[in-house]
Design an enzyme around this catalytic site. Structure first.
Site, PDB file in Angstrom:
ATOM      1  CG  HIS A   1     -23.715  -9.305  27.189  1.00 18.23           C
ATOM      2  ND1 HIS A   1     -23.688  -9.547  28.544  1.00 18.23           N
ATOM      3  CD2 HIS A   1     -22.599  -8.569  26.941  1.00 18.23           C
ATOM      4  CE1 HIS A   1     -22.635  -8.974  29.081  1.00 18.23           C
ATOM      5  NE2 HIS A   1     -21.948  -8.377  28.116  1.00 18.23           N
TER       6      HIS A   1
ATOM      7  CG  HIS B   1     -17.083  -9.246  26.193  1.00 23.81           C
ATOM      8  ND1 HIS B   1     -18.153  -9.739  25.473  1.00 23.81           N
ATOM      9  CD2 HIS B   1     -17.620  -8.487  27.191  1.00 23.81           C
ATOM     10  CE1 HIS B   1     -19.285  -9.294  26.017  1.00 23.81           C
ATOM     11  NE2 HIS B   1     -18.990  -8.532  27.051  1.00 23.81           N
TER      12      HIS B   1
ATOM     13  CD  GLU C   1     -14.365 -10.646   4.676  1.00 24.54           C
ATOM     14  OE1 GLU C   1     -14.936  -9.648   5.122  1.00 24.54           O
ATOM     15  OE2 GLU C   1     -13.134 -10.786   4.721  1.00 24.54           O
TER      16      GLU C   1
ATOM     17  CD  GLU D   1     -18.424 -10.765  31.752  1.00 21.70           C
ATOM     18  OE1 GLU D   1     -18.385 -11.934  32.179  1.00 21.70           O
ATOM     19  OE2 GLU D   1     -19.469 -10.115  31.635  1.00 21.70           O
TER      20      GLU D   1
ATOM     21  CG  HIS E   1     -21.073  -4.615  25.035  1.00 27.30           C
ATOM     22  ND1 HIS E   1     -21.439  -3.855  26.120  1.00 27.30           N
ATOM     23  CD2 HIS E   1     -20.642  -5.807  25.539  1.00 27.30           C
ATOM     24  CE1 HIS E   1     -21.223  -4.551  27.240  1.00 27.30           C
ATOM     25  NE2 HIS E   1     -20.734  -5.737  26.907  1.00 27.30           N
TER      26      HIS E   1
END
Ligand code: 13P
Ligand code: ZN
Length: 280
Positions: free
Chosen positions: A211, A140, A170, A116, A142
């Site tokens: 994803h 990133h 919040e 990525e 999952h």
């Protein structure tokens, strides 16, 4: 100074470990990158290998020319970063055109940056510009509950933002700008990176349907905290939706508006639409 003695490297490793402990990094899932400050580079430059071959990034990031990044390696497991950082992490340098990178340190068993990398660097480029250089971290993960919600909620920025805001007071304070949505796309390339970076112009969090999620921030704490807050909110929403398809009460658009003054935030009216059916 040894690379592994740098504070930023240790903060990076601590954050990766925390993400792993949250259950967001099965196998090699997820990746993390940090745009290194000039003085941090200088302190460890003597440890860098010289004249490694340049490799194409797969995207053009001219605004990052000459920058250095600490990046997780492709195929590496977050659970192994703390015990074996030199195999799992690498420091890369971007060339003067912003189209190539070379390895300066790390990936000692071979390997290369995350698949990525185009998304990370395209996001860094946007964030460096729009935050005046403040943001340095792209993360990133999952995140289980966010992924689950992407199967059942419409994939619209307005819907995800509003539903997640409603799950904890919040939330609009932590991400007042909202969350961006990307429909399913092939990961690991320039196209999904370009789409994500466009949304990063206005958001600090972007969800990849089915994803995971990308977050951006100025510090490790801030970036991890954003991911954690959004995923926690998604967990509450999954619990609520598992109990009922109708909320008895919720945080209303006027409640949200009432937060703006006290917390010095501005909430886009686009997220404060009236819903049919009251609390639902
Ligand atoms: P990498 O192992 O290449 O970082 O890929 C993991 C991932 O989450 C892809 O989206
Ligand atoms: Zn992923």
């Amino acid at each position: 100074m040894r690379v592994l003695e740098s504070k930023f490297v240790n903060d990076f490793i601590d954050m990766a470990q925390e993400g792993y402990e949250q259950g967001w990094h099965e196998r090699n899932g997820g990746n993390l990158s940090y745009r290194i400050r000039a003085h941090e580079v200088e302190a460890i430059r003597e440890r860098f290998q010289e004249n490694a071959a340049w490799s194409p990034i797969g995207a053009a990031v001219p605004e990052l020319a000459g920058e250095f990044f600490l990046v997780t390696g492709t195929g590496r497991f977050f659970r192994n970063i703390r015990p074996d950082p030199e195999a799992c992490l690498g420091i890369i340098e971007i060339d003067g055109t912003g189209e190539n990178y070379r390895l300066c340190w790390g990936y000692v068993e071979g390997g290369r940056p995350t698949s990525e990398l185009p998304t990370h660097l395209l996001n860094h480029q946007v964030k460096k510009r729009v935050t005046g250089g403040r943001h340095r971290i792209i993360y990133h993960a999952h995140t289980t509950n966010i992924i689950a919600l992407s199967f059942v909620l419409p994939l619209k920025d307005e819907i995800f933002t509003r539903e997640l805001w409603e799950m904890a007071t919040e939330c609009p304070v932590v991400f007042p700008e909202g969350i961006g949505m990307i429909d399913w796309m092939v990961p690991g390339g320039r196209e999904i990176g370009v789409a994500t970076s466009h949304l990063m112009e206005k958001y600090n969090a972007v969800i990849w349907a089915m994803h995971g999620m990308f977050c951006s921030g100025a510090t490790f704490d801030e970036t991890f905290g954003l991911m954690h807050t959004i995923e926690k909110s998604a967990e509450i929403l999954v619990k609520v939706m598992s109990m009922t398809d109708k909320k008895r009460q919720t945080i209303t658009p006027d409640n949200f508006r009432a937060l703006e003054k006290g917390f010095s935030i501005t909430l886009d009216e686009r997220f404060l639409f009236e819903k049919n059916g009251g609390a639902d």
